[in-house]
Design an enzyme around this catalytic site. Structure first.
Site, PDB file in Angstrom:
ATOM      1  N   LYS A  44       0.949  -1.171  -0.072  1.00 14.32           N
ATOM      2  CA  LYS A  44      -0.075  -0.091  -0.062  1.00 14.32           C
ATOM      3  C   LYS A  44       0.851   1.339   0.020  1.00 14.32           C
ATOM      4  O   LYS A  44       0.388   2.262   0.310  1.00 14.32           O
ATOM      5  CB  LYS A  44      -1.204   0.053   1.059  1.00 14.32           C
ATOM      6  CG  LYS A  44      -1.968  -1.127   1.354  1.00 14.32           C
ATOM      7  CD  LYS A  44      -2.143  -1.821  -0.094  1.00 14.32           C
ATOM      8  CE  LYS A  44      -3.102  -1.138  -0.707  1.00 14.32           C
ATOM      9  NZ  LYS A  44      -3.627  -1.550  -1.856  1.00 14.32           N
ATOM     10  N   SER A  45       1.961   1.068  -0.421  1.00 13.01           N
ATOM     11  CA  SER A  45       2.798   2.387  -0.288  1.00 13.01           C
ATOM     12  C   SER A  45       3.009   3.001  -1.796  1.00 13.01           C
ATOM     13  O   SER A  45       3.717   3.839  -2.064  1.00 13.01           O
ATOM     14  CB  SER A  45       4.341   1.878  -0.350  1.00 13.01           C
ATOM     15  OG  SER A  45       4.485   1.245   1.259  1.00 13.01           O
ATOM     16  N   ASN A  48       2.324  -0.500  -7.271  1.00 16.47           N
ATOM     17  CA  ASN A  48       1.754  -0.570  -8.503  1.00 16.47           C
ATOM     18  C   ASN A  48       1.934   0.673  -9.467  1.00 16.47           C
ATOM     19  O   ASN A  48       2.302   0.673 -10.665  1.00 16.47           O
ATOM     20  CB  ASN A  48       0.320  -0.831  -8.603  1.00 16.47           C
ATOM     21  CG  ASN A  48      -0.055  -2.173  -8.279  1.00 16.47           C
ATOM     22  OD1 ASN A  48       0.065  -3.293  -9.000  1.00 16.47           O
ATOM     23  ND2 ASN A  48      -0.397  -2.453  -6.888  1.00 16.47           N
ATOM     24  N   HIS A  99       7.410  -7.338  -1.777  1.00 21.33           N
ATOM     25  CA  HIS A  99       6.970  -6.916  -0.353  1.00 21.33           C
ATOM     26  C   HIS A  99       7.764  -7.502   0.663  1.00 21.33           C
ATOM     27  O   HIS A  99       7.587  -7.244   1.945  1.00 21.33           O
ATOM     28  CB  HIS A  99       5.515  -7.092  -0.022  1.00 21.33           C
ATOM     29  CG  HIS A  99       4.615  -6.545  -0.816  1.00 21.33           C
ATOM     30  ND1 HIS A  99       4.686  -5.099  -1.268  1.00 21.33           N
ATOM     31  CD2 HIS A  99       3.489  -6.767  -1.590  1.00 21.33           C
ATOM     32  CE1 HIS A  99       3.732  -4.727  -2.305  1.00 21.33           C
ATOM     33  NE2 HIS A  99       2.742  -5.753  -2.358  1.00 21.33           N
ATOM     34  N   SER A 129      -4.922   3.353   3.484  1.00 26.39           N
ATOM     35  CA  SER A 129      -4.893   2.842   2.205  1.00 26.39           C
ATOM     36  C   SER A 129      -5.024   1.307   2.509  1.00 26.39           C
ATOM     37  O   SER A 129      -6.086   0.469   1.895  1.00 26.39           O
ATOM     38  CB  SER A 129      -3.871   3.058   1.459  1.00 26.39           C
ATOM     39  OG  SER A 129      -3.742   2.250  -0.040  1.00 26.39           O
ATOM     40  N   SER A 218       1.297   7.273 -16.584  1.00 29.87           N
ATOM     41  CA  SER A 218       1.312   6.797 -15.213  1.00 29.87           C
ATOM     42  C   SER A 218       0.417   7.635 -14.244  1.00 29.87           C
ATOM     43  O   SER A 218       0.552   7.465 -13.102  1.00 29.87           O
ATOM     44  CB  SER A 218       3.006   6.798 -14.620  1.00 29.87           C
ATOM     45  OG  SER A 218       3.210   8.070 -14.587  1.00 29.87           O
ATOM     46  N   MET A 223      -3.982   5.272 -14.910  1.00 30.79           N
ATOM     47  CA  MET A 223      -3.795   3.804 -14.427  1.00 30.79           C
ATOM     48  C   MET A 223      -5.317   3.179 -14.133  1.00 30.79           C
ATOM     49  O   MET A 223      -5.576   2.026 -14.150  1.00 30.79           O
ATOM     50  CB  MET A 223      -3.018   3.821 -13.167  1.00 30.79           C
ATOM     51  CG  MET A 223      -1.454   3.933 -13.506  1.00 30.79           C
ATOM     52  SD  MET A 223      -0.196   3.645 -12.237  1.00 30.79           S
ATOM     53  CE  MET A 223      -0.890   1.961 -11.590  1.00 30.79           C
ATOM     54  N   ARG A 247      -7.928   3.804  -5.166  1.00 34.97           N
ATOM     55  CA  ARG A 247      -8.836   4.279  -4.390  1.00 34.97           C
ATOM     56  C   ARG A 247      -8.756   6.119  -4.475  1.00 34.97           C
ATOM     57  O   ARG A 247      -9.877   6.658  -5.002  1.00 34.97           O
ATOM     58  CB  ARG A 247      -8.755   3.805  -2.992  1.00 34.97           C
ATOM     59  CG  ARG A 247      -9.825   4.195  -1.889  1.00 34.97           C
ATOM     60  CD  ARG A 247      -9.219   3.653  -0.497  1.00 34.97           C
ATOM     61  NE  ARG A 247      -7.966   4.511  -0.278  1.00 34.97           N
ATOM     62  CZ  ARG A 247      -8.203   5.603   0.853  1.00 34.97           C
ATOM     63  NH1 ARG A 247      -9.227   6.081   0.993  1.00 34.97           N
ATOM     64  NH2 ARG A 247      -7.000   6.219   1.064  1.00 34.97           N
ATOM     65  N   GLY A 249      -5.615   7.942  -4.155  1.00 31.95           N
ATOM     66  CA  GLY A 249      -4.292   8.594  -4.855  1.00 31.95           C
ATOM     67  C   GLY A 249      -3.742   9.755  -4.336  1.00 31.95           C
ATOM     68  O   GLY A 249      -3.268  10.684  -5.080  1.00 31.95           O
TER      69      GLY A 249
HETATM   70  P1  A3P Z   1      -4.756   4.921  -1.751  1.00 29.43           P
HETATM   71  O1  A3P Z   1      -5.525   3.711  -1.512  1.00 29.43           O
HETATM   72  O2  A3P Z   1      -4.358   5.947  -0.639  1.00 29.43           O
HETATM   73  O3  A3P Z   1      -5.575   5.807  -2.710  1.00 29.43           O
HETATM   74  P2  A3P Z   1      -0.052  -0.504  -3.704  1.00 29.43           P
HETATM   75  O4  A3P Z   1       0.223  -0.160  -5.090  1.00 29.43           O
HETATM   76  O5  A3P Z   1       1.313  -0.578  -3.009  1.00 29.43           O
HETATM   77  O6  A3P Z   1      -0.962  -1.394  -3.320  1.00 29.43           O
HETATM   78  O7  A3P Z   1      -0.576   0.995  -3.218  1.00 29.43           O
HETATM   79  C1  A3P Z   1      -1.754   1.321  -3.458  1.00 29.43           C
HETATM   80  C2  A3P Z   1      -1.947   3.064  -3.425  1.00 29.43           C
HETATM   81  O8  A3P Z   1      -1.259   3.416  -4.285  1.00 29.43           O
HETATM   82  C3  A3P Z   1      -3.447   3.261  -3.417  1.00 29.43           C
HETATM   83  O9  A3P Z   1      -3.548   4.590  -2.468  1.00 29.43           O
HETATM   84  C4  A3P Z   1      -3.335   3.802  -4.841  1.00 29.43           C
HETATM   85  O10 A3P Z   1      -4.524   4.698  -4.991  1.00 29.43           O
HETATM   86  C5  A3P Z   1      -2.153   4.661  -4.817  1.00 29.43           C
HETATM   87  N1  A3P Z   1      -1.905   4.770  -6.306  1.00 29.43           N
HETATM   88  C6  A3P Z   1      -1.906   3.724  -7.520  1.00 29.43           C
HETATM   89  N2  A3P Z   1      -1.603   4.342  -8.698  1.00 29.43           N
HETATM   90  C7  A3P Z   1      -1.343   5.502  -8.428  1.00 29.43           C
HETATM   91  C8  A3P Z   1      -1.063   6.864  -9.121  1.00 29.43           C
HETATM   92  N3  A3P Z   1      -0.856   6.582 -10.607  1.00 29.43           N
HETATM   93  N4  A3P Z   1      -0.754   7.956  -8.461  1.00 29.43           N
HETATM   94  C9  A3P Z   1      -1.082   8.149  -7.285  1.00 29.43           C
HETATM   95  N5  A3P Z   1      -1.422   7.178  -6.261  1.00 29.43           N
HETATM   96  C10 A3P Z   1      -1.584   5.905  -6.894  1.00 29.43           C
END
Ligand code: A3P
Length: 285
Positions: A44-45, A48, A99, A129, A218, A223, A247, A249
C-alpha cells in the site's frame, strides 16, 4: 488478522498465494542477476504506481506494453507462488517486485549488482490505504473497523508484518550504490523530478516528449482506466466486485480518518521506532 494467513519466520502471509516451501527456497536458492531491477515496498505504499512508471520508462513512454500485459506479469512478485514460477522461467534482465522484509529476501541479492528501488510512504497513509484495501480483498480476513485495524497495524499483525520493522530493515541498505530510496510523496509532489531520479539511477535517458508520455500514462487517471493495471481483471476472484485498488491516490488522507488519540499513539510509536534514523528519509514529517 489471523484467519487466512500463514506465518513464516514470524511474518504473516496470505495463505492463498504463499507457501513456506517457496518462501524458504527463495532465500537460499533464488538467484538475483546483476541486470535485474527490483521494486521493493511495504504493501500500500504505491507499489503498482512504481511498477507502471518503471515499465513506461523502459518503453520510453510508449503505453503499448502497460496496456497489453497485466502488471503482475510485467514485474512479478517474487515471493508469491505465481510470480516465483514466472520469474524462474524468465530469461534476460527482469523487473521483480517484492514486499518481503529484508531478512527473508533472496540472499543472492546482497552479493549482486542488481539495482533496487525502495518506495516509502507516510505509514499513516499506508495504514488508511491498507484499511480500505483489506476490506475489498477476498484473501484476508477483513478488519471490522478502523479501530481494529489500528491494533493490527501497530502490532504488525497483518500481511508482511510491521511497517516499522520492514522500513528499518531495508533502510540499513541506504548507503549502497545499487539502492535508491524514493517516496510516494515526492512522486505526488513532483513526478517529473521523481521520474528523472529513477532514470538516472537506472541509467536510462528519455527525450522530453518521452518523459511527458511517462507522466501522462502513469497518472492516477490513466492507471485507473488501464485494465492491465487497475486490477479489474481479478475482480470477483481476489477482489470484491465494487473494490478499487486505485482508491484516492493522495497524500495526507490519514487526517480524514485518525482520531486525535490515534494520531498521538502513532506519533509516539514512530518516535520510539524510527527516531535514530535520519529524518530526511521521511519527507512527510
Ligand atoms: P490509496 O488507497 O491511498 O488511494 P499499492 O500499489 O502498494 O497497493 O498502493 C496502492 C496505493 O497507491 C493506493 O492508495 C492507490 O490509489 C495509490 N496509487 C496507485 N496508482 C497511483 C497513481 N498513479 N497516482 C497516485 N497514487 C496511486
Amino acid at each position: 488478522m489471523t484467519g487466512k494467513l500463514i506465518w513464516f519466520e514470524g511474518i504473516p502471509f496470505p495463505r492463498l498465494d504463499y507457501s513456506p516451501e517457496i518462501l524458504s527456497s527463495l532465500q537460499e536458492s533464488f538467484i538475483i542477476k546483476d541486470e535485474d531491477v527490483l521494486l521493493l515496498t511495504f504493501p500500500k505504499s504505491g507499489t503498482n504506481w512504481l511498477i507502471e512508471t518503471v515499465c513506461l520508462i523502459y518503453s520510453k513512454g510508449d503505453p503499448k506494453w502497460v496496456q497489453s500485459e497485466p502488471i503482475w506479469n510485467r514485474s512479478p512478485w517474487v515471493e508469491n507462488k505465481y510470480g516465483y514460477e514466472l520469474l524462474k522461467e524468465k530469461e534476460g534482465p527482469r523487473l521483480i517486485s517484492s514486499h518481503l522484509p529484508i531478512q527473508l529476501f533472496p540472499k543472492s541479492f546482497f552479493n549482486s549488482k542488481a539495482k533496487m528501488i525502495y518506495l516509502i510512504r507516510n505509514p499513516r497513509d499506508v495504514f488508511v490505504s491498507g484499511y480500505f484495501f483489506w476490506r475489498i480483498a477476498k484473501f484476508v480476513e477483513k478488519p471490522e473497523s478502523l479501530e481494529e485495524y489500528f491494533e493490527w497495524f501497530i502490532r504488525g499483525n497483518m500481511p508482511f508484518g510491521s511497517w516499522f520493522d520492514h522500513t528499518r530493515g531495508w533502510m540499513s541498505m541506504r548507503d549502497k550504490e545499487n539502492f535508491l530510496i524514493l517516496s510516494y510523496e515526492e512522486m505526488k509532489w513532483d513526478m517529473r523530478s521523481a521520474v528523472e531520479k529513477i532514470c538516472q539511477f537506472l541509467g536510462k535517458k528519455l527525450e522530453p516528449e518521452e518523459l511527458d508520455s511517462v507522466l501522462r500514462n502513469s497518472s492516477f487517471q490513466a492507471m485507473k482506466e488501464n485494465n492491465m493495471s487497475n486490477y479489474s481483471l481479478v475482480k470477483g476472484l481476489h477482489l470484491e466486485e465494487n473494490g478499487h485498488l486505485l482508491r484516492k491516490g493522495v497524500t495526507g488522507d490519514w487526517k480524514n480518518h485518525f482520531t486525535v488519540a490515534q494520531a498521538e499513539i502513532f506519533d509516539k510509536l514512530f518516535q520510539e521506532k524510527m527516531a535514530d534514523l535520519p529524518q530526511e528519509l521521511f519527507p512527510w514529517e
